[in-house]
Write a protein that holds these residues in place. Structure first.
Motif: not given
Length: 651
Positions: A252, A256, A259-260, A381
Motif C-alpha cells: 500500500i 501510494l 499514485l503521488v 495494491l
C-alpha cells in the motif's frame, strides 16, 4: 558389403533431403534426469515425433536396416550400467525396401533411458549425441542432436540442491549483474527514471558536478542494496524479504508512492526534497550532495523492492545455509548493474538541461508517464489484495480501471483532453491545430491497448499482459472457465482437494489442484502418481507467465491431469493457520503461523532455494524425482520433463 554401402548412401541422401524438407517435421528432443538412489542416476532422452513422421529405433535387427544411434562421451563409459533402454509406442514391420527385414520405428514419442553410476555427493555433466534417422512419406530425414545435462551434487540438508562450491563467485556476480540490468526495465525501476532526470537536471550544473553526482548516486545504490538486503536477511531469516514484499503495509505504501508520482506527472504539483535536506545541501556542498543522492538511492530501493525481491530472496537462502560471501557478491553485482544506467543521467547534465527547456513536448511526455504510473500503481495494491484475500480489486475491476486510464491517455494524445500546464497543439499553415505523426502513433497504441483489454472483462486470458493482472480466479464472470472432470481410481472418484479451496482456485485450467502438500501426498499415494509441486505466489509475475504460456497448454494439461497429482503452494499467502498447525522452521528456527511462511520454509528445506516459480516432482513419500527449475516458457521442454518424470516414476 553392398548392403552396407547402400545403407550409408541412404543416410547421405537423407541428410541432403533434410535440408529440403520442412524442419517442422523433424523430431524434437529434450533431456532430463532422475536420481534412482544415492549411487545411480537415470538420464532420460525424450523424442517428440511430429504427425506423419517415423522415427527409427536405436535397436537394430541387422546392420542393413535404418536405425538411429546414441553415443555418449567416452569418459562416461566406466559409469554405464547396461545399455540404453527404449520405451514408447514401438512399431515393427517387414520392409519391402530391405528384403522383408524387420524395421522398428516410433510415430508419436520415444524415450531412451541410460542408467549411470554417479554418487549423490558428486556433480557430473553427461554429454552425448543422438544421430537420428526419420522418414516422412518417401523422404528421409537425418541429423544430430547434441545434448548436455548436469547432475548436481546433493547436500544432506537440502536434497537436490547444489553444493556451496558448485556455483563460483564469478557465476553469482554475473547472475546478479544480469538480474540488475533486467530489473532496470521493470515498472518499479522505470517509475524512478523521470524523478531521477528531474533531480539531476537541477543538481548537475557542470560536467564535473555531473560526474561527482553519478559516483555518489551509484555508490549509494550499491551501498543500500548490498548492506540493507544482506542485513535484513541475516537478522530476520530467509523469509523476511518475501514477507516484506507481500505485506499489506509495504504494497500500500508503494501504491501510494506511485499514485503521488502519477498525480505529480499529470501536473498537479512538483516532487521536491524536504526543505531541511535542501538547506543542508546548500549549506554543506559535499555532505549535502551526498545526503540528497543517498536519499534518492534509498527511494529507488524502496520503490523497486517488490520487483527485485525474487533474486534477492534466492541469494538470501545462501545466507541461511552459512554462506556469507556469495550473497554479498550477488548483491554487489545486482546493485552495480542497477546503478549504471542511472549514473549515465548524471554524466550528461547539460544535455538534460537542454531537454527540460525544449518545449511543450516535455509536458506531454510527463503526462503520459503520469497515466502509466497510475496504471502501474494498481499492481502493488493488487498484490496486497491477493495475499490477504480482500477481494477489493478483482480482475474485472482492475481491467476496467486500466481500460479507462489508457482510453483517457489516447484522448489526451489526440488533443481531446488537456491539463492546466499543457500547450496548445501546433498549428499548420492555415492556422488549424494538428497532430504530429509520432504523437498520433502513440495515441493509436494507447487506444489499441484499451481495445485489446476489453475482452478480458468476460474472461479472455490476455496472455500478453497476464503477468500484470490479478489471478483469473478473481474473475467473477468468466466465459472461459473450464470444468475439471475428477479422475477415477478403482471404480471410484479419486481424492479431491478440500483444504483452502474456499478462497484458493487453481490457475491451471482443467487440472485438479491441491493447495496443501499433505493432502496432495495422500491423494498421490491413493492414485499411485508422482506429485508436481508448483511453488508459486500471488504477486509472482513469472508464475502468471508460466501458467498462461506453459501450464495451460492443452498437451501439458492432459499430461498433468492424467499422470500427476498437482499441488500449488503459495509462498506469499497471509492466511493465518489454526494454532494447532503452527510449526517451527527447521531452517532458521522461526515460528511459522501463516500458510505462505510454512510453504516458503518447505520450499527452502526441499530445494535449497526460495525463488518462484519453481516446479519440483516428488514421489508420494516426498523423494525428489526431478527439480525442473523455474521460469522457462518452452512448452516442449516441459512436456519432455513430464514424460521423463512419469517414466522414471514407473521404473
Amino acid at each position: 558389403m553392398k548392403k552396407i554401402i547402400f545403407f550409408w548412401a541412404l543416410l547421405m541422401g537423407a541428410a541432403v533431403g533434410a535440408r529440403a524438407q520442412d524442419s517442422t517435421l523433424a523430431p524434437r528432443f529434450s533431456v532430463a534426469y532422475g536420481r534412482v538412489d544415492t549411487n545411480t542416476v537415470k538420464v532420460i532422452i525424450t523424442a517428440h515425433v511430429q504427425p506423419g513422421t517415423r522415427l527409427f529405433s536405436i535397436t537394430k535387427s541387422s546392420e542393413d536396416v535404418p536405425y538411429s544411434q546414441i553415443t555418449l562421451d567416452s569418459a562416461l563409459t566406466p559409469m554405464l550400467v547396461d545399455s540404453f533402454s527404449e520405451s514408447g509406442n514401438l512399431h515393427k514391420e517387414a520392409a519391402p525396401d530391405f528384403k522383408g527385414q524387420e524395421i522398428r520405428y516410433f510415430t508419436d514419442s520415444a524415450q531412451w533411458i541410460q542408467v549411470l553410476k554417479i554418487p549423490a555427493s558428486r556433480r557430473k555433466t553427461v554429454e552425448g549425441t543422438v544421430t537420428y534417422l526419420a522418414k516422412v512419406k518417401d523422404q528421409y530425414l537425418s541429423n544430430g542432436y547434441n545434448f548436455s545435462v548436469t547432475i548436481p551434487a546433493e547436500t544432506a540438508g537440502a536434497p537436490g540442491a547444489p553444493t556451496g562450491g558448485e556455483k563460483s563467485l564469478w557465476f553469482i556476480f554475473v547472475s546478479g549483474l544480469l538480474a540488475g540490468f533486467g530489473a532496470f526495465v521493470s515498472p518499479c525501476i522505470y517509475a524512478m527514471v523521470p524523478v531521477t532526470v528531474s533531480f539531476f537536471t537541477k543538481r548537475s550544473t557542470s560536467r564535473s558536478k555531473g560526474i561527482q553526482n553519478a559516483l555518489y548516486y551509484s555508490l549509494s545504490i550499491i551501498l543500500v542494496y548490498t548492506l540493507l538486503g544482506f542485513l535484513i536477511t541475516l537478522v530476520f531469516g530467509q523469509g523476511a524479504l518475501n514477507n516484506l514484499a507481500s505485506s499489506a503495509v509495504f504494497n500500500i505504501f508503494v501504491f501510494l508512492m506511485f499514485l503521488v508520482f502519477g498525480i505529480s506527472f499529470l501536473g498537479a504539483f512538483e516532487i521536491t526534497l524536504p526543505a531541511s535536506i535542501s538547506n543542508r545541501v546548500d549549506s554543506k556542498a559535499n555532505l549535502g550532495s551526498f545526503s540528497g543522492l543517498f536519499f534518492m538511492a534509498l527511494t529507488l530501493v524502496v520503490v523497486s523492492f517488490s520487483c527485485t525481491v525474487p533474486f534477492i530472496g534466492g541469494l538470501a537462502v545462501l545466507t541461511t545455509h552459512g554462506g556469507k560471501v556469495a550473497p554479498i557478491v550477488g548483491f554487489f553485482g545486482f546493485s552495480l548493474a542497477l546503478a549504471m544506467p542511472f549514473a549515465l543521467f548524471a554524466f550528461f547534465p547539460s544535455l538534460l538541461n537542454q531537454m527540460a527547456k525544449s518545449g511543450g513536448w516535455l509536458m506531454t511526455v510527463k503526462v503520459t508517464l503520469g497515466f502509466i504510473e497510475l496504471a502501474l500503481a494498481l499492481k502493488f495494491l493488487s498484490s496486497a489484495d491477493l495475499a490477504y484475500h480482500w477481494r477489493v480489486l478483482d480482475r474485472e475491476v482492475y481491467l476496467s480501471i486500466w481500460i479507462v486510464i489508457f482510453g483517457l491517455l489516447g484522448m489526451y494524445l489526440l488533443g481531446k483532453l488537456k491539463f492546466a500546464h499543457d500547450d496548445d497543439l501546433p498549428k499548420n499553415d492555415y492556422g488549424h491545430p494538428h497532430l504530429k505523426i509520432p504523437r498520433l502513433f502513440f495515441a493509436i497504441a494507447a487506444l489499441s491497448f484499451m481495445v485489446y483489454m476489453i475482452p478480458g472483462l468476460w474472461g479472455a486470458p490476455l496472455n500478453g499482459i497476464s503477468a500484470w493482472l490479478p489471478e483469473m480466479k478473481t474473475q467473477d464472470f468468466n466465459l472461459n472457465k473450464v470444468a475439471v472432470a475428477p479422475a477415477v481410481v478403482a471404480g471410484s472418484i479419486a481424492p479431491q482437494p478440500h483444504k483452502y479451496t474456499d478462497f484458493l482456485e487453481s490457475e491451471i485450467r482443467g487440472v485438479t489442484t491441491f493447495f496443501d502438500y499433505d493432502e496432495a501426498a495422500k491423494a498421490a499415494a491413493a492414485e499411485n502418481k508422482p506429485i508436481m509441486i508448483d511453488f508459486t505466489g500471488h504477486s509472482c509475475a513469472n508464475c502468471r507467465k508460466m501458467e498462461r504460456a506453459v501450464l495451460n497448454d492443452p498437451e501439458v494439461v492432459k499430461l498433468l491431469q492424467d499422470g500427476f497429482v498437482v499441488v500449488s503452494l503459495y509462498v506469499d499467502d497471509k492466511f493465518r493457520l489454526p494454532e494447532e498447525e503452527w510449526v517451527t522452521s527447521k531452517n532458521d528456527g522461526s515460528r511459522l503461523e501463516s500458510m505462505g511462511a510454512r510453504n516458503l520454509d518447505f520450499e527452502v528445506g526441499l530445494t535449497g532455494n526460495n525463488s518462484q516459480p519453481q516446479y519440483v516432482f516428488v514421489t508420494p513419500d516426498g523423494k525428489i524425482i526431478q527439480n525442473a527449475g523455474g521460469y522457462d516458457p518452452d512448452v516442449q521442454r516441459f512436456v519432455g520433463i513430464l514424460h521423463s518424470v512419469s517414466t522414471a516414476y514407473k521404473h
